[in-house]
Design a protein around this motif. Structure first.
Motif, PDB file in Angstrom:
ATOM      1  N   GLY A 155       0.812  -1.215   0.000  1.00  0.00           N
ATOM      2  CA  GLY A 155       0.000   0.000   0.000  1.00  0.00           C
ATOM      3  C   GLY A 155       0.839   1.256   0.000  1.00  0.00           C
ATOM      4  O   GLY A 155       2.057   1.227   0.206  1.00  0.00           O
ATOM      5  N   VAL A 156       0.204   2.384  -0.236  1.00  0.00           N
ATOM      6  CA  VAL A 156       0.897   3.665  -0.265  1.00  0.00           C
ATOM      7  C   VAL A 156       1.218   4.104   1.154  1.00  0.00           C
ATOM      8  O   VAL A 156       0.493   3.794   2.101  1.00  0.00           O
ATOM      9  CB  VAL A 156       0.070   4.752  -0.978  1.00  0.00           C
ATOM     10  CG1 VAL A 156      -0.236   4.355  -2.413  1.00  0.00           C
ATOM     11  CG2 VAL A 156      -1.229   5.045  -0.233  1.00  0.00           C
ATOM     12  N   THR A 157       2.309   4.840   1.294  1.00  0.00           N
ATOM     13  CA  THR A 157       2.678   5.424   2.586  1.00  0.00           C
ATOM     14  C   THR A 157       1.963   6.756   2.738  1.00  0.00           C
ATOM     15  O   THR A 157       2.089   7.645   1.897  1.00  0.00           O
ATOM     16  CB  THR A 157       4.194   5.621   2.687  1.00  0.00           C
ATOM     17  OG1 THR A 157       4.836   4.340   2.583  1.00  0.00           O
ATOM     18  CG2 THR A 157       4.567   6.263   4.013  1.00  0.00           C
ATOM     19  N   LEU A 158       1.218   6.895   3.820  1.00  0.00           N
ATOM     20  CA  LEU A 158       0.415   8.091   4.039  1.00  0.00           C
ATOM     21  C   LEU A 158       1.253   9.208   4.645  1.00  0.00           C
ATOM     22  O   LEU A 158       2.212   8.959   5.383  1.00  0.00           O
ATOM     23  CB  LEU A 158      -0.753   7.771   4.969  1.00  0.00           C
ATOM     24  CG  LEU A 158      -1.727   6.707   4.460  1.00  0.00           C
ATOM     25  CD1 LEU A 158      -2.752   6.372   5.538  1.00  0.00           C
ATOM     26  CD2 LEU A 158      -2.424   7.169   3.192  1.00  0.00           C
ATOM     27  N   SER A 159       0.889  10.435   4.338  1.00  0.00           N
ATOM     28  CA  SER A 159       1.616  11.594   4.858  1.00  0.00           C
ATOM     29  C   SER A 159       1.537  11.666   6.379  1.00  0.00           C
ATOM     30  O   SER A 159       2.463  12.141   7.035  1.00  0.00           O
ATOM     31  CB  SER A 159       1.049  12.880   4.246  1.00  0.00           C
ATOM     32  OG  SER A 159       1.155  12.852   2.838  1.00  0.00           O
ATOM     33  N   ALA A 160       0.436  11.195   6.947  1.00  0.00           N
ATOM     34  CA  ALA A 160       0.266  11.231   8.398  1.00  0.00           C
ATOM     35  C   ALA A 160       0.851  10.014   9.093  1.00  0.00           C
ATOM     36  O   ALA A 160       0.765   9.889  10.311  1.00  0.00           O
ATOM     37  CB  ALA A 160      -1.211  11.355   8.738  1.00  0.00           C
ATOM     38  N   GLY A 161       1.452   9.112   8.302  1.00  0.00           N
ATOM     39  CA  GLY A 161       2.002   7.893   8.870  1.00  0.00           C
ATOM     40  C   GLY A 161       1.119   6.699   8.570  1.00  0.00           C
ATOM     41  O   GLY A 161      -0.091   6.831   8.386  1.00  0.00           O
ATOM     42  N   GLY A 162       1.719   5.520   8.533  1.00  0.00           N
ATOM     43  CA  GLY A 162       0.970   4.322   8.213  1.00  0.00           C
ATOM     44  C   GLY A 162       0.839   4.131   6.716  1.00  0.00           C
ATOM     45  O   GLY A 162       1.400   4.889   5.905  1.00  0.00           O
ATOM     46  N   THR A 163       0.109   3.115   6.321  1.00  0.00           N
ATOM     47  CA  THR A 163      -0.088   2.796   4.912  1.00  0.00           C
ATOM     48  C   THR A 163      -1.562   2.574   4.632  1.00  0.00           C
ATOM     49  O   THR A 163      -2.365   2.409   5.548  1.00  0.00           O
ATOM     50  CB  THR A 163       0.704   1.538   4.511  1.00  0.00           C
ATOM     51  OG1 THR A 163       0.251   0.425   5.309  1.00  0.00           O
ATOM     52  CG2 THR A 163       2.198   1.742   4.720  1.00  0.00           C
ATOM     53  N   SER A 164      -1.908   2.556   3.357  1.00  0.00           N
ATOM     54  CA  SER A 164      -3.297   2.344   2.967  1.00  0.00           C
ATOM     55  C   SER A 164      -3.364   1.618   1.634  1.00  0.00           C
ATOM     56  O   SER A 164      -2.581   1.902   0.714  1.00  0.00           O
ATOM     57  CB  SER A 164      -4.037   3.683   2.849  1.00  0.00           C
ATOM     58  OG  SER A 164      -5.340   3.481   2.328  1.00  0.00           O
ATOM     59  N   ASN A 165      -4.307   0.673   1.532  1.00  0.00           N
ATOM     60  CA  ASN A 165      -4.610   0.014   0.272  1.00  0.00           C
ATOM     61  C   ASN A 165      -5.904   0.529  -0.338  1.00  0.00           C
ATOM     62  O   ASN A 165      -6.433  -0.069  -1.269  1.00  0.00           O
ATOM     63  CB  ASN A 165      -4.703  -1.504   0.478  1.00  0.00           C
ATOM     64  CG  ASN A 165      -3.334  -2.158   0.488  1.00  0.00           C
ATOM     65  OD1 ASN A 165      -2.633  -2.173  -0.523  1.00  0.00           O
ATOM     66  ND2 ASN A 165      -2.951  -2.688   1.632  1.00  0.00           N
ATOM     67  N   ASP A 166      -6.402   1.654   0.173  1.00  0.00           N
ATOM     68  CA  ASP A 166      -7.604   2.259  -0.407  1.00  0.00           C
ATOM     69  C   ASP A 166      -7.285   3.067  -1.654  1.00  0.00           C
ATOM     70  O   ASP A 166      -8.195   3.552  -2.326  1.00  0.00           O
ATOM     71  CB  ASP A 166      -8.297   3.145   0.626  1.00  0.00           C
ATOM     72  CG  ASP A 166      -8.886   2.343   1.775  1.00  0.00           C
ATOM     73  OD1 ASP A 166      -9.414   1.247   1.513  1.00  0.00           O
ATOM     74  OD2 ASP A 166      -8.796   2.796   2.933  1.00  0.00           O
ATOM     75  N   VAL A 167      -5.996   3.219  -1.955  1.00  0.00           N
ATOM     76  CA  VAL A 167      -5.538   3.950  -3.141  1.00  0.00           C
ATOM     77  C   VAL A 167      -4.720   2.997  -3.998  1.00  0.00           C
ATOM     78  O   VAL A 167      -3.942   2.190  -3.480  1.00  0.00           O
ATOM     79  CB  VAL A 167      -4.683   5.165  -2.753  1.00  0.00           C
ATOM     80  CG1 VAL A 167      -4.180   5.889  -3.986  1.00  0.00           C
ATOM     81  CG2 VAL A 167      -5.476   6.116  -1.876  1.00  0.00           C
TER      82      VAL A 167
END
Length: 698
Positions: free
Chosen positions: A154-166
């Motif tokens: 998943g992408v690395t989020l600017s606020a920290g953590g990752t997401s597979n919603d993108v």
């Protein structure tokens, strides 16, 4: 006893409104209607009257008085409502004031109630995707994020953590060829026009429900199948930068030396630079040192200059400043980017560097100046370097708002309900039960034989159309789908059901938001991509397209699929499809690659296609949208041999309504039925009306 409880519009406070005491309220209960296959229906009441009592007048704020103005009650907004009969909840939804009748000495409020299925659509109103909060998926548009979005990382989020919603699949805008890949065309691989941000459909559905104030229970929405469905945010976006640009200049065109003795801050030396390179966005004018931000970015400015003293020794501070003007503003402001203190007797190189957050179109004119007593000058020999680095972009809000921001939230829900033939039933506490028809219906049978008034029963043939057509949203600019329709006589991905009846009626079920995706070969190769392009004279280009639903197929390692590229030491991608073979890219209408597909795989098209552009398709998946979600429904409800609509009057109590679910079968004598509609009357001396669809026993 009929009770009507409402909630204040601006708080959770409940009020029980006064009734006349002899209410004869007609309620219609249904989840869909055999006569209206195109839409899903909500339950509702017919209009009824409320007396203008002290309690009711207080709630409605004496709406009948023309010179009074409302502070707490707004007739243009919903009022949450609960209708009870003998303390059995008959309907939960919203109440709407239709009018107030002032007749002689009696004043009445005329109202109607809709259940929560209608309530959520009404609540969403004209709200659009722009109204949703996507700050939780803010991220930089980088090569690493693009590649990681293809996997479970998943992408690395600017606020920290990752997401597979993108998800960033490759989409051809009509200008990609295999030469772009094999020729290492970096321009292709660091621009958003080919790596298009897709959003997980489940993620957006959850956002819509959160925004509306409703909740849902749905095994379908929570399924692995649904979690793999994404849609694109448009291919016509302003090009975004995937790695950030660093433009450079390595010389000066000014006659040297230049005196830096200045009278005051903000009055500085503008340098004419030469040998400019890598200004991909044409953002910097090296003749006047003006930088125009091509997008929202934190720009870093670094200048290296040889400084000499006009008197010995020279002592003082030298400044790198920017004359900053926000886009569209009239006034400028002086930004101190960096300050260096110098004590020199000969030439010495000085490097000044500073950053500033800029929005699209903002300008920054770079100036050099020294303290009034500094006695410095830019020398005629030494290093002359300038670099301006734009950080990778955070495209989330910009792309969503620009390309799909105007799509109505209610239309998204309606499309999803329609595509997957979802049955939506109102439950308590603003919760909706949502399942595909096949999963919603059950084999639970309730026997209403003794409740039916056998003195008058009507049995009639169903009103069955000649043809039912299923179409994705029409995207008329799409060249490839237009070409397909011209050759095949049917829109790409559509499905048509012909029924053996003597009728001229044609029913069309068509999406309003989601178009069908199209996949074909890249020019000059054996590699497949989704393509969204319109014809522009002799060439093709991207356009403001309708979004497409696609499956994301996740890759966990290199053996799973292909290596689309790698990151070199300069953090830019070399665009190679290594060992791609005949694989297709990782987002299209099948949940399997073309060469590995078989009949058991799933398709996001309504029907089968002529795969003349898909030379390596192994076996066309037959689990289309129609086959998976509409076939059984059509066979049960539009049976041309044994279809029957049974109409009767029936004795129903409040408990019968409170405990009834449309998922259940109803048995009368030895025959089982599905309930099409119930018309219930709160008058205990009145019979209800019921419409049943006979279930054919095979």
């Amino acid at each position: 006893m009929i009770r009507l409880v409402v909630k204040e519009q601006n708080s959770d406070k409940l009020h029980e409104l006064d009734m006349f005491g002899n209410e004869n309220i007609n309620l219609t209960f249904q989840v869909d209607d055999v006569r209206d296959i195109e839409s899903k229906n909500a339950s509702y009441s017919k209009d009824f009257n409320l007396p203008a009592t002290k309690r009711n007048n207080k709630f409605f704020e004496h709406y009948y008085v023309a010179d009074r103005y409302n502070n707490n009650y707004n007739p243009y907004k919903n009022v949450k409502a609960f209708l009870y009969d003998d303390n059995i909840l008959l309907m939960e939804g919203f109440l709407r004031l239709l009018n107030v009748l002032d007749k002689s000495t009696e004043i009445t409020y005329n109202v109607v109630i809709f259940n929560d299925v209608a309530n959520i659509i009404d609540t969403l109103g004209d709200s659009t995707i722009k109204d949703l909060d996507f700050t939780d998926i803010l991220h930089e548009f980088t090569i690493n994020n693009v590649l990681n979005s293809w996997t479970n990382t998943g992408v690395t989020l600017s606020a920290g953590g990752t997401s597979n919603d993108v998800f960033y699949p490759i989409i051809n805008d009509g200008q990609m060829t295999i030469l772009d890949i094999e020729g290492n065309n970096i321009g292709l691989f660091n621009r958003y026009k080919n790596y298009v941000m897709n959003l997980r459909l489940k993620y957006v559905i959850d956002k819509i429900f959160e925004f509306s104030g409703f909740s849902y229970s749905s095994s379908f929405f929570d399924s692995t199948y649904f979690s793999k469905i994404y849609f694109d945010t448009g291919i016509e976006s302003t090009e975004l930068d995937a790695v950030g640009d660093t433009l450079t200049c390595d010389g000066l065109d000014n006659a040297l030396p230049h005196s830096l003795v200045m009278e005051g801050a903000g009055v500085g030396l503008s340098l004419n630079w030469t040998n400019e390179s890598n200004d991909v966005n044409n953002a910097f004018n090296h003749n006047n040192s003006v930088f125009v931000a091509p997008f929202v970015t934190s720009a870093n400015f670094t200048v290296t200059l040889p400084i000499s003293a006009t008197a010995f020794p020279a002592i003082g501070s030298i400044y790198l400043v920017g004359v900053y003007i926000p886009n569209g503003a009239a006034e400028s402001q002086i930004i101190n980017l960096d300050t260096g203190f110098m004590y020199i007797q000969n030439n010495d190189n000085l490097t000044l560097s500073g950053s500033y957050d800029m929005s699209t179109g903002d300008t920054m004119a770079l100036l050099i100046y020294a303290e009034a007593n500094g006695l410095f000058e830019v020398a005629s020999g030494g290093e002359y370097n300038l670099s301006i680095t734009t950080n990778p972009q955070q495209p989330t809000l910009q792309v969503i708002n620009a390309d799909i921001g105007d799509i109505k939230l209610a239309d998204i829900l309606k499309d999803v309900f329609q595509i997957f033939n979802l049955t939506v039933e109102s439950e308590q506490n603003s919760n909706l039960k949502i399942e595909p028809y096949n999963d919603y219906v059950s084999n639970e049978v309730i026997d209403w034989t003794k409740k039916v008034n056998v003195n008058e029963i009507i049995q009639e043939p169903l009103d069955i159309p000649k043809r039912i057509e299923f179409h994705h949203a029409e995207d008329s600019s799409d060249y490839n789908k237009g070409k397909y329709e011209n050759s095949q006589g049917i829109p790409f991905g559509s499905h048509i059901v012909e029924l053996d009846v003597d009728s001229d009626e044609v029913v069309t079920i068509q999406n309003n938001v989601f178009a069908a995706p199209y996949v074909n070969l890249l020019e000059g190769g054996t590699n497949y991509t989704q393509i969204i392009a319109e014809q522009d004279g002799e060439t093709f280009k991207g356009y403001k397209n309708l979004p497409r639903l696609v499956f994301k197929r996740t890759f966990n390692n290199e053996d799973d699929f292909i290596d689309f590229g790698y990151i070199d030491t300069s953090a830019s991608i070399i665009g190679l499809f290594n060992d791609i073979g005949e694989h297709t890219v990782n987002a299209h209408f099948y949940d399997e690659s073309l060469e590995d597909a078989d009949n058991n795989d799933n398709s996001l098209l309504y029907g089968l296609i002529n795969p003349y552009d898909l030379y390596t398709l192994g076996s066309q998946p037959i689990n289309t949208i129609f086959q998976s979600y509409w076939f059984d429904y059509i066979n049960e409800r539009y049976n041309t041999t044994n279809g029957l609509l049974y109409k009767a009057e029936i004795y129903l109590k409040p408990t019968d309504i409170g405990n009834f679910r449309f998922s259940k079968k109803v048995k009368i004598q030895n025959q089982e039925y599905r309930v099409n509609k119930i018309e219930y009357n709160t008058d205990k001396n009145s019979l209800s009306k019921i419409e049943l669809i006979r279930i054919w026993k095979r």
